[in-house]
Design an enzyme around this catalytic site. Structure first.
Site, PDB file in Angstrom:
ATOM      1  N   THR A 108      -3.199  -3.999  18.178  1.00 62.10           N
ATOM      2  CA  THR A 108      -1.850  -4.494  18.439  1.00 62.10           C
ATOM      3  C   THR A 108      -1.897  -5.964  18.839  1.00 62.10           C
ATOM      4  O   THR A 108      -2.929  -6.451  19.307  1.00 62.10           O
ATOM      5  CB  THR A 108      -1.199  -3.708  19.583  1.00 62.10           C
ATOM      6  OG1 THR A 108      -1.823  -4.102  20.819  1.00 62.10           O
ATOM      7  CG2 THR A 108      -1.342  -2.214  19.391  1.00 62.10           C
ATOM      8  N   ASP A 129       2.101   3.362  16.064  1.00 65.36           N
ATOM      9  CA  ASP A 129       2.716   2.029  16.073  1.00 65.36           C
ATOM     10  C   ASP A 129       4.223   2.205  16.300  1.00 65.36           C
ATOM     11  O   ASP A 129       4.991   2.273  15.338  1.00 65.36           O
ATOM     12  CB  ASP A 129       2.454   1.310  14.747  1.00 65.36           C
ATOM     13  CG  ASP A 129       2.809  -0.169  14.806  1.00 65.36           C
ATOM     14  OD1 ASP A 129       3.847  -0.503  15.400  1.00 65.36           O
ATOM     15  OD2 ASP A 129       2.048  -0.988  14.244  1.00 65.36           O
ATOM     16  N   ARG A 152      -6.815  -7.925  21.225  1.00 65.20           N
ATOM     17  CA  ARG A 152      -6.604  -8.962  22.224  1.00 65.20           C
ATOM     18  C   ARG A 152      -7.051  -8.434  23.582  1.00 65.20           C
ATOM     19  O   ARG A 152      -6.858  -7.267  23.903  1.00 65.20           O
ATOM     20  CB  ARG A 152      -5.126  -9.361  22.309  1.00 65.20           C
ATOM     21  CG  ARG A 152      -4.685 -10.408  21.280  1.00 65.20           C
ATOM     22  CD  ARG A 152      -5.318 -11.759  21.573  1.00 65.20           C
ATOM     23  NE  ARG A 152      -4.885 -12.804  20.659  1.00 65.20           N
ATOM     24  CZ  ARG A 152      -5.477 -13.103  19.514  1.00 65.20           C
ATOM     25  NH1 ARG A 152      -6.513 -12.391  19.095  1.00 65.20           N
ATOM     26  NH2 ARG A 152      -5.038 -14.104  18.774  1.00 65.20           N
ATOM     27  N   GLY A 201     -12.933 -11.557  13.580  1.00 64.54           N
ATOM     28  CA  GLY A 201     -12.207 -12.166  12.463  1.00 64.54           C
ATOM     29  C   GLY A 201     -12.814 -13.459  11.974  1.00 64.54           C
ATOM     30  O   GLY A 201     -12.147 -14.248  11.287  1.00 64.54           O
ATOM     31  N   HIS A 206     -15.246 -12.480  20.658  1.00 65.85           N
ATOM     32  CA  HIS A 206     -13.992 -12.658  19.917  1.00 65.85           C
ATOM     33  C   HIS A 206     -14.249 -13.279  18.546  1.00 65.85           C
ATOM     34  O   HIS A 206     -13.621 -14.266  18.149  1.00 65.85           O
ATOM     35  CB  HIS A 206     -13.033 -13.542  20.722  1.00 65.85           C
ATOM     36  CG  HIS A 206     -11.590 -13.314  20.374  1.00 65.85           C
ATOM     37  ND1 HIS A 206     -10.570 -13.452  21.284  1.00 65.85           N
ATOM     38  CD2 HIS A 206     -10.990 -12.983  19.204  1.00 65.85           C
ATOM     39  CE1 HIS A 206      -9.417 -13.211  20.697  1.00 65.85           C
ATOM     40  NE2 HIS A 206      -9.645 -12.924  19.424  1.00 65.85           N
ATOM     41  N   SER A 213      -7.032 -20.456  18.421  1.00 65.06           N
ATOM     42  CA  SER A 213      -6.537 -19.678  19.564  1.00 65.06           C
ATOM     43  C   SER A 213      -6.764 -20.331  20.919  1.00 65.06           C
ATOM     44  O   SER A 213      -6.273 -19.830  21.932  1.00 65.06           O
ATOM     45  CB  SER A 213      -7.201 -18.291  19.569  1.00 65.06           C
ATOM     46  OG  SER A 213      -8.607 -18.417  19.718  1.00 65.06           O
ATOM     47  N   GLU A 218     -11.118 -14.672  28.708  1.00 67.44           N
ATOM     48  CA  GLU A 218     -12.198 -15.286  27.931  1.00 67.44           C
ATOM     49  C   GLU A 218     -12.290 -16.776  28.255  1.00 67.44           C
ATOM     50  O   GLU A 218     -11.252 -17.435  28.394  1.00 67.44           O
ATOM     51  CB  GLU A 218     -11.922 -15.121  26.428  1.00 67.44           C
ATOM     52  CG  GLU A 218     -11.928 -13.685  25.954  1.00 67.44           C
ATOM     53  CD  GLU A 218     -11.522 -13.549  24.488  1.00 67.44           C
ATOM     54  OE1 GLU A 218     -11.290 -14.588  23.827  1.00 67.44           O
ATOM     55  OE2 GLU A 218     -11.430 -12.421  23.998  1.00 67.44           O
ATOM     56  N   ASP A 220     -14.796  -6.767  21.394  1.00 65.32           N
ATOM     57  CA  ASP A 220     -14.803  -8.130  20.869  1.00 65.32           C
ATOM     58  C   ASP A 220     -13.782  -9.006  21.580  1.00 65.32           C
ATOM     59  O   ASP A 220     -13.925 -10.221  21.590  1.00 65.32           O
ATOM     60  CB  ASP A 220     -14.508  -8.116  19.360  1.00 65.32           C
ATOM     61  CG  ASP A 220     -14.573  -9.495  18.739  1.00 65.32           C
ATOM     62  OD1 ASP A 220     -15.653 -10.118  18.819  1.00 65.32           O
ATOM     63  OD2 ASP A 220     -13.554  -9.960  18.185  1.00 65.32           O
TER      64      ASP A 220
END
Length: 374
Positions: free
Chosen positions: A175, A147, A208, A253, A250, A46, A233, A228
């Site tokens: 999202t 959603d 995000r 995951g 972050h 990322s 960032e 998170d």
């Protein structure tokens, strides 16, 4: 020989990709136009902005992203240049859903409430949201799903409007970050609708940075804040950081299985793109947990589950790794900890010995554990 530039945070990168060509590992933030000039493939996470500035004078024909976010990829540019693009969508979904449930179990036990008596609003019901819904259902929670893009495409009668989801006891955002289209998610939670969240609510952002207006969040009363993902960032907002009960860099995951899944998904697509065989010998090097967990026979299901989950993963450890009263130190720790993240395994890797009733064993299975009856 083909040349591959790969973010050095991609686990087992050389073991996985080396038979396809010459692999050069580069920190994601240091990948630049000169780095990729003569490359055939670029594999990122990322931290690399993949756009015209990066690729205009390069020979790159394939871009793979081993993470699910897409806001760092200019897909329109890649398509205009006929550069094949693949993103490992869903690779970290289980890891993120486990992060959320782990944090909720901690506060449920600490504050003395039952999650089965709470409602959960899931904003964004994609790969992560669907797994979080499954786990919440296993815990007996009332779930509100929101959603709009899915609602429009699939006509799902059990989905709710955003206002209803924001009325839940717990609100968790999942999202993608989008700024255009019919349903942009940038500042989806903002000054016009933050008042719909009760002061007693738990608010979670593991999606995000930018989905929630952080200026408003830092000034609005909420009971527990689990964060998170942040705007800007690693230079995160000091006021929101102080407000966070769990503040992590972050890494929701970042379970080992999620990272490896992202790598292997991109690898297999690149093999097919270049008509090369898919090799699996590298998987022999991947560690797996050897401990077997035990449910015990005492206590409520929630208390038992908290003890199991705590042995697998505790988000407070990640919080403490960057916690400081000096925000400059937090900024430095943020990126360092991401790049040197310790191994933790998803629950799916653990076997649980259980002598509990079958209904509880089925709930454990729904949560992802392998259950062995004793």
């Amino acid at each position: 020989m083909k040349k591959l530039i790969i973010d050095d945070a991609v686990p087992y990168a050389k073991d996985i990709f080396s038979h396809l060509g010459e692999v050069t590992l580069v920190p994601g933030r240091e990948i630049n136009a000169e780095t990729v000039k003569n490359a055939d493939a670029l594999i990122v996470r990322s931290r690399t902005q993949v756009n015209q500035t990066l690729l205009e004078n390069s020979t790159v024909e394939f871009v793979g992203s081993t993470v699910v976010g897409l806001d760092h990829i200019d897909q329109n540019y890649l398509a205009s240049k006929d550069i094949h693009f693949y993103s490992a969508q869903g690779c970290n979904a289980n890891s993120v859903s486990e992060y959320v449930i782990s944090a909720l179990l901690h506060y449920a036990e600490e504050r003395g409430f039952e999650l089965s008596e709470k409602s959960l609003g899931i904003i964004g019901v994609g790969n992560v949201g669907k797994l979080l819904e499954q786990k919440a259902n296993a815990l007996g929670m009332t779930v509100f799903l929101n959603d709009p893009p899915r609602q429009e495409k699939e006509d799902l009668p059990h989905f709710v409007e955003l206002e209803k989801a924001l009325s839940a006891d717990i609100i968790s955002f999942h999202t993608p970050l989008t700024r255009e289209g019919k349903h942009p998610s940038y500042h989806l939670l903002n000054q016009s609708n933050f008042h719909l969240i009760r002061p007693s609510a738990i608010v979670i952002n593991a999606a995000r940075g930018g989905i929630i207006d952080e200026t408003i969040w830092s000034k609005t009363e909420t009971d527990i804040n689990i964060i998170d993902c942040w705007e800007n960032e690693p230079n995160i907002d000091p006021l929101l950081y102080k407000k966070a009960d769990i503040a992590t860099p972050h890494i929701a995951g970042h379970a080992l299985e999620a990272k490896i899944k992202g790598s292997s998904m991109v690898y297999e697509v690149l093999c097919k793109h270049w008509n090369q065989p898919i090799l699996t010998k590298w998987k022999e090097q991947v560690p797996h947990p050897t401990d077997t967990l035990n449910t015990g026979s005492d206590g409520s299901f929630q208390s038992m589950l908290f003890k199991l989950v705590h042995q697998c993963y505790d988000p407070h450890i990640d919080d403490l790794a960057m916690r400081s009263n000096e925000i400059d130190k937090v900024h430095k720790k943020f990126e360092y900890y991401r790049r040197h993240y310790p191994i933790h395994h998803e629950w799916t890797e653990f076997t649980v010995k259980s002598n509990r009733i079958e209904a509880e064993n089925n709930r454990l299975r729904a949560l992802g554990f392998k259950v062995k009856l004793i």
